[in-house]
Motif scaffolding. Structure first.
Motif: not given
Length: 284
Positions: A60-66
């Protein structure tokens, strides 16, 4: 120096900043979860659930960053806007392409919610290569990993393991009954053979309790026993079976008790005459 997101140089610098931020947030999240697990000394938290949810949170963190990065870059933002215009077609295509992946992801949540097993449990499942027995080592977003007794890793998709029948050998009572088949020939003494089998079982330290040794079948060429004993767990039961087989073979050989094997009796009703015998019959 001002960063211009509409230029390649500015976009690459911003990408590097977001990647560093994503790594820091992901490590911080894992560190926080690790601290929570370390303070749970009473084992009130399910380790499998914590490990699975930490992977979900990291994704979820990486999806939000992207998503934030795509929003800051004008070219990507325009591309995303254009793709939203055909979101219905894209969703159908994406759903068909990622059907198995999404199924595994959802199945992972069902395993966490219903908890048919936990990390460290010993499972027996039907795999393509046959029945496999192993310890649950990890449950990821898409797959469950089992470690077998010979250090192999059996990797099964979450959707497959959630829809298949499994035996949790670690659930509650670990005591296992071993049912060991032993056969003798029809000419052998049943009582003598049973006494030897029970004597062997009583002398093995791995066996906690000897239950019985009844005759279970009268086969085509054998009398079949079933030695039933209690062992500490399934692993001990599997080892006891091999030990009993070897000990029974040695004792039966010494006692003259036949262990039957497959053979056939050939009945010859008439022996064909040779050429000399036929010539002699004609002469007479």
């Amino acid at each position: 120096m001002h960063l211009h997101p509409d230029r390649w140089s500015g976009a690459l610098i911003i990408l590097a900043v977001f990647l560093v931020a994503g790594l820091l947030l992901s490590r911080l999240l894992k560190r926080m979860i690790l601290l929570v697990v370390e303070r749970d000394r009473d084992n009130r938290l399910d380790r499998m659930s914590i490990a699975f949810l930490s992977k979900v949170a990291s994704a979820f963190v990486w999806i939000m960053v992207l998503m934030l990065y795509a929003h800051m870059i004008p070219a990507l933002d325009k591309l995303a806007t254009a793709l939203l215009a055909s979101v219905s077609v894209a969703s159908v295509v994406f759903g068909l392409a990622a059907q198995s992946t999404l199924s595994n992801f959802v199945a992972g949540f069902s395993l966490i919610f219903y908890r048919p097993f936990r990390l460290g449990d010993k499972l027996q499942i039907n795999a393509p290569g046959g029945v496999e027995t192993g310890i649950v080592e990890d449950v990821s977003l898409g797959y469950t990993m089992l470690k077998t007794y010979d250090n192999r890793r059996v990797i099964i998709s979450n959707s497959s393991i959630s829809s298949s029948t499994m035996i949790n050998l670690s659930a509650k009572e670990q005591r296992t009954m071993a049912m060991i088949p032993i056969s003798i020939g029809y000419d052998s003494d049943i009582d003598k053979a049973r006494a030897l089998i029970l004597e062997i079982a009583a002398g093995l330290p791995e066996i906690e309790e000897v239950v019985s040794c009844p005759v279970t079948n009268l086969g085509a060429s054998s009398v079949d026993f079933s030695l039933r004993v209690w062992c500490a767990d399934s692993g001990v039961a599997a080892g006891v079976k091999n030990t009993v087989f070897e000990a029974v073979k040695k004792r039966f050989d010494a006692a003259g008790i036949e262990i039957p094997y497959a053979y056939q009796n050939v009945l010859i009703k008439e022996v064909p005459k040779s050429a000399d015998q036929e010539q002699q019959d004609k002469t007479e």
